[in-house]
Design an enzyme around this catalytic site. Structure first.
Site, PDB file in Angstrom:
ATOM      1  N   ASP A  23      22.987 -12.022   4.833  1.00 43.84           N
ATOM      2  CA  ASP A  23      23.371 -12.936   3.858  1.00 43.84           C
ATOM      3  C   ASP A  23      24.824 -13.190   3.645  1.00 43.84           C
ATOM      4  O   ASP A  23      25.405 -14.103   3.130  1.00 43.84           O
ATOM      5  CB  ASP A  23      22.782 -12.374   2.545  1.00 43.84           C
ATOM      6  CG  ASP A  23      23.122 -13.542   1.381  1.00 43.84           C
ATOM      7  OD1 ASP A  23      22.575 -14.588   1.357  1.00 43.84           O
ATOM      8  OD2 ASP A  23      23.619 -13.056   0.228  1.00 43.84           O
ATOM      9  N   LEU A  75       0.878  -1.049  -0.150  1.00 42.97           N
ATOM     10  CA  LEU A  75       0.138   0.074   0.182  1.00 42.97           C
ATOM     11  C   LEU A  75       0.957   1.397   0.130  1.00 42.97           C
ATOM     12  O   LEU A  75       0.369   2.358   0.375  1.00 42.97           O
ATOM     13  CB  LEU A  75      -1.152  -0.123   1.214  1.00 42.97           C
ATOM     14  CG  LEU A  75      -1.994  -1.030   1.333  1.00 42.97           C
ATOM     15  CD1 LEU A  75      -3.029  -1.029   2.500  1.00 42.97           C
ATOM     16  CD2 LEU A  75      -2.842  -1.104  -0.289  1.00 42.97           C
ATOM     17  N   CYS A  76       2.218   1.197  -0.308  1.00 44.08           N
ATOM     18  CA  CYS A  76       3.039   2.304  -0.371  1.00 44.08           C
ATOM     19  C   CYS A  76       3.001   3.281  -1.802  1.00 44.08           C
ATOM     20  O   CYS A  76       2.821   2.395  -2.864  1.00 44.08           O
ATOM     21  CB  CYS A  76       4.355   1.936  -0.294  1.00 44.08           C
ATOM     22  SG  CYS A  76       4.786   1.581   1.545  1.00 44.08           S
ATOM     23  N   HIS A  77       2.743   4.300  -1.858  1.00 46.33           N
ATOM     24  CA  HIS A  77       2.818   5.058  -2.808  1.00 46.33           C
ATOM     25  C   HIS A  77       4.272   4.946  -3.729  1.00 46.33           C
ATOM     26  O   HIS A  77       5.275   5.044  -2.909  1.00 46.33           O
ATOM     27  CB  HIS A  77       2.401   6.494  -2.905  1.00 46.33           C
ATOM     28  CG  HIS A  77       1.083   6.755  -2.131  1.00 46.33           C
ATOM     29  ND1 HIS A  77       0.695   6.565  -1.093  1.00 46.33           N
ATOM     30  CD2 HIS A  77      -0.096   6.875  -3.140  1.00 46.33           C
ATOM     31  CE1 HIS A  77      -0.512   6.760  -0.684  1.00 46.33           C
ATOM     32  NE2 HIS A  77      -1.181   7.092  -2.099  1.00 46.33           N
ATOM     33  N   MET A 132       8.881   4.913   4.537  1.00 50.01           N
ATOM     34  CA  MET A 132       8.954   3.305   4.543  1.00 50.01           C
ATOM     35  C   MET A 132      10.025   3.163   3.336  1.00 50.01           C
ATOM     36  O   MET A 132      10.711   2.065   3.588  1.00 50.01           O
ATOM     37  CB  MET A 132       7.728   2.909   3.707  1.00 50.01           C
ATOM     38  CG  MET A 132       6.451   3.136   4.417  1.00 50.01           C
ATOM     39  SD  MET A 132       6.938   2.125   6.379  1.00 50.01           S
ATOM     40  CE  MET A 132       7.075   0.507   5.578  1.00 50.01           C
ATOM     41  N   GLU A 133      10.518   4.316   2.692  1.00 48.39           N
ATOM     42  CA  GLU A 133      11.618   3.997   1.894  1.00 48.39           C
ATOM     43  C   GLU A 133      13.050   4.054   2.709  1.00 48.39           C
ATOM     44  O   GLU A 133      13.812   3.081   2.367  1.00 48.39           O
ATOM     45  CB  GLU A 133      11.763   5.266   0.818  1.00 48.39           C
ATOM     46  CG  GLU A 133      10.786   5.204  -0.185  1.00 48.39           C
ATOM     47  CD  GLU A 133       9.312   5.303   0.176  1.00 48.39           C
ATOM     48  OE1 GLU A 133       8.530   4.740  -0.628  1.00 48.39           O
ATOM     49  OE2 GLU A 133       9.011   5.994   1.189  1.00 48.39           O
TER      50      GLU A 133
END
Length: 142
Positions: A112, A61-63, A97-98
Site C-alpha cells: 500500500d 474460526l481462530c480462537h 495464524m497470528e
C-alpha cells in the site's frame, strides 16, 4: 471453532515470513524512508503487530488469544523487503495464524505504501517458518 477446552496450556511460539518484491528504485525509497506515504518500515511493523493482536477478528474460526509477545522484523534489500514475524503465547492452542496474519498485513502495508511509486510490486511469499509448543513442533526444511 475446535474445542480446545481439554488441551493442556503450553508455551507456544510461531515464526512466519513474507517477501515483497519490487524494483530497486522502490526498495531504495523504502530504505531511505522517503516513500510518498512516509516511513514504510515503521508503519508496516506496527500494522503487523496490530494484525497479530486482531487475528481472531480477521479469521473466522481462530480462537482469541492472549499474546505474550509479537515482533515484526523487516529488512530492506536491493529488490525486496523481507518480513519475519514472531508470536508467542501460553495456552491450549497455537499461534501460527497470528504470526502469519502479522506477516501478511505487514506485507500488504508495504504494498500500500509503495504502490504510488510502482504498481508491479509483488507479495511473492507468505509462509510459516516454524512452530513450537503443543503436541508437535515443526520447522520448514530449507
Amino acid at each position: 471453532m475446535v474445542d480446545v477446552g481439554d488441551k493442556q496450556a503450553t508455551d507456544r511460539r510461531a515464526l512466519a515470513r513474507a517477501v515483497v518484491r519490487m524494483a530497486p528504485e522502490t526498495a531504495a525509497a523504502v530504505a531511505r524512508g522517503d516513500a510518498p506515504k512516509g516511513d514504510v518500515v515503521s508503519t508496516a511493523r506496527i500494522a503487523g503487530i496490530q494484525a497479530a493482536k486482531r487475528t481472531a477478528e480477521l479469521i473466522p474460526l481462530c480462537h482469541p488469544l492472549a499474546l505474550s509477545f509479537v515482533d515484526v522484523r523487516i529488512e530492506v534489500h536491493d529488490d525486496r523487503v523481507e518480513i519475519e514475524t514472531e508470536a508467542r503465547s501460553t495456552g491450549p492452542t497455537g499461534v501460527e495464524m497470528e504470526a502469519l496474519a502479522a506477516a501478511s498485513v505487514a506485507a500488504l502495508t508495504v504494498y500500500d505504501m509503495v504502490k504510488g511509486i510502482e504498481r508491479g510490486v509483488e507479495i511473492a511469499e507468505v509462509f510459516l517458518l516454524e512452530k513450537s509448543g503443543g503436541r508437535h513442533d515443526w520447522r520448514r526444511e530449507p
